[in-house]
Enzyme design. Structure first.
Site, PDB file in Angstrom:
ATOM      1  N   ARG A 273      45.245  54.356  49.570  1.00 27.58           N
ATOM      2  CA  ARG A 273      44.562  53.252  49.100  1.00 27.58           C
ATOM      3  C   ARG A 273      43.011  53.246  49.642  1.00 27.58           C
ATOM      4  NH1 ARG A 273      47.783  53.319  45.591  1.00 27.58           N
ATOM      5  NH2 ARG A 273      49.037  51.691  44.848  1.00 27.58           N
TER       6      ARG A 273
ATOM      7  N   GLU B 239      37.813  49.563  43.921  1.00 22.80           N
ATOM      8  CA  GLU B 239      37.988  50.288  42.700  1.00 22.80           C
ATOM      9  C   GLU B 239      37.993  49.344  41.516  1.00 22.80           C
ATOM     10  OE1 GLU B 239      41.923  52.552  41.971  1.00 22.80           O
ATOM     11  OE2 GLU B 239      41.297  53.115  44.161  1.00 22.80           O
TER      12      GLU B 239
ATOM     13  N   HIS C 127      41.632  57.996  40.780  1.00 20.71           N
ATOM     14  CA  HIS C 127      43.241  57.484  41.163  1.00 20.71           C
ATOM     15  C   HIS C 127      44.163  57.928  40.029  1.00 20.71           C
ATOM     16  CE1 HIS C 127      45.276  53.821  43.094  1.00 20.71           C
ATOM     17  NE2 HIS C 127      45.884  54.888  43.050  1.00 20.71           N
TER      18      HIS C 127
HETATM   19  C1  DGY Z   1      50.994  54.281  43.365  1.00 18.78           C
HETATM   20  O1  DGY Z   1      52.187  54.431  42.960  1.00 18.78           O
HETATM   21  O2  DGY Z   1      50.948  53.334  44.478  1.00 18.78           O
HETATM   22  C2  DGY Z   1      49.855  55.088  42.977  1.00 18.78           C
HETATM   23  O3  DGY Z   1      48.741  54.933  43.749  1.00 18.78           O
HETATM   24  C3  DGY Z   1      49.635  55.021  41.501  1.00 18.78           C
HETATM   25  O4  DGY Z   1      50.588  56.015  41.057  1.00 18.78           O
END
Ligand code: DGY
Length: 321
Positions: free
Chosen positions: A240, A269, A287
């Site tokens: 993240r 983001e 992402h």
């Molecule tokens: C998640 O699943 O947390 C990813 O960042 C997106 O696929």
């Protein structure tokens, strides 16, 4: 027949599962993220029993107020930092996620970023396209061997461990930091536990971030820690964005304090920190670490199954509370 709201189109397989289970499914018609007001007014339209939401939806008290009939919010992601889980728990609303099905895909993607960065593939591609290739040269675009590198993993959960296994198969030395030591992993691949996270920053040639976003991991990769890194080291983040202080990262890159970075996630983001796009030694992707057809389909199935189970009165498999 229960009513389900899906906040954005997801692979059809998940929507079909909900319909085949006999439910009425309303999918947002907007080809994009619903703003907070749009989400609230969409949810107020019907007394929905369940909501299938995305990591781009901020789910908080105001959203729960908009749809007091909903007993579950099924997140289409493994990460669930977009949801106020404490508030949901107070209201006895179930929150689920989609773990497991994306582990290999995200690990594979992370590993491809590592290899691309070490071997300077985006730089080499841009160089060749720009017509700069004038023939083979002994010192053209020299990279670095992963087999001669120490990889430092921050967060040895499912995805972190899978990245460790790929690194081991490529002959890298592995060090890791996590809140828990994992002796099994140490035996399996000779990974070395670093209780002090700063030691990972000081010793690794490649740092790959795999922690969830929590108050305790916000800016875990801080300016001070970035400055502990070797000048020859690389940072990779597929977890993240806010785990990394992105402004500080731009500063250390600009100062040439680290060799490069690869990011699939960003602090704000979809915005990027000013300056981030200037560096040829930085790979930036939107992402997509879990974005294969098969994995995004499995995530849709899992999110749908969580809702189907809940509506049948069963506890869904992937409750996060
Ligand atoms: C998640 O699943 O947390 C990813 O960042 C997106 O696929």
């Amino acid at each position: 027949m229960a009513k389900i709201y899906v906040t954005r189109h997801i692979p059809e397989v998940g929507i079909d599962m909900l319909k085949d289970a006999g439910h009425e499914v309303e999918v947002s018609k907007k080809d994009g993220v619903l703003g907070k007001e749009e989400l609230i007014s969409a949810l107020q339209e019907k007394p929905y029993d369940a909501v299938l939401c995305l990591l781009t939806d901020q789910i908080d008290a105001e959203v729960f107020d908009a749809v007091p009939t909903a007993m579950i919010f099924a997140n289409y992601a493994v990460g669930f930092n977009n949801i106020d889980v404490e508030e949901a728990t107070k209201r006895k609303i179930t929150i689920t996620n989609t773990p497991g099905v994306l582990t290999e895909t995200v690990a594979e993607y992370t590993f491809s970023l590592i290899l691309s960065l070490l071997h300077r593939i985006p730089e080499a591609d841009a160089f060749t396209r720009a017509g700069k290739y004038e023939g083979w040269a002994p010192e053209l675009l020299l990279g670095k061997n992963i087999a001669e590198s120490t990889i430092g993993i921050l967060g040895a959960g499912r995805i972190g461990q899978q990245v460790v296994k790929h690194a081991y198969n490529f002959g890298a030395k592995i060090i890791y930091n996590d809140i828990k030591q994992n002796e099994g992993l140490e035996k399996e691949v000779g990974a070395v536990y670093k209780k002090d996270i700063n030691d990972v920053f000081k010793e690794a040639d490649i740092i790959s971030v795999h922690v969830p976003l929590l108050p305790a991991t916000h800016h875990l990769v801080s300016k001070e820690r970035l400055e502990l890194m070797k000048e020859s080291a690389f940072l990779i983040n597929t977890s993240r964005g806010p785990v990394v202080d992105e402004k500080a990262l731009v500063e250390v890159l600009r100062a040439g304090r680290i060799r490069g970075a690869a990011l699939d996630v960003y602090e704000h983001e979809p915005k990027l920190a000013p300056g981030l796009i200037e560096f040829p030694n930085v790979i930036i992707t939107p992402h997509i670490a879990s974005a294969t057809e098969s994995t995004r389909g499995k995530m849709a199935e899992l999110a749908a199954q969580n809702i189907i189970d809940m509506l049948k009165g069963k506890t869904p498999k992937h409750v996060v509370q």
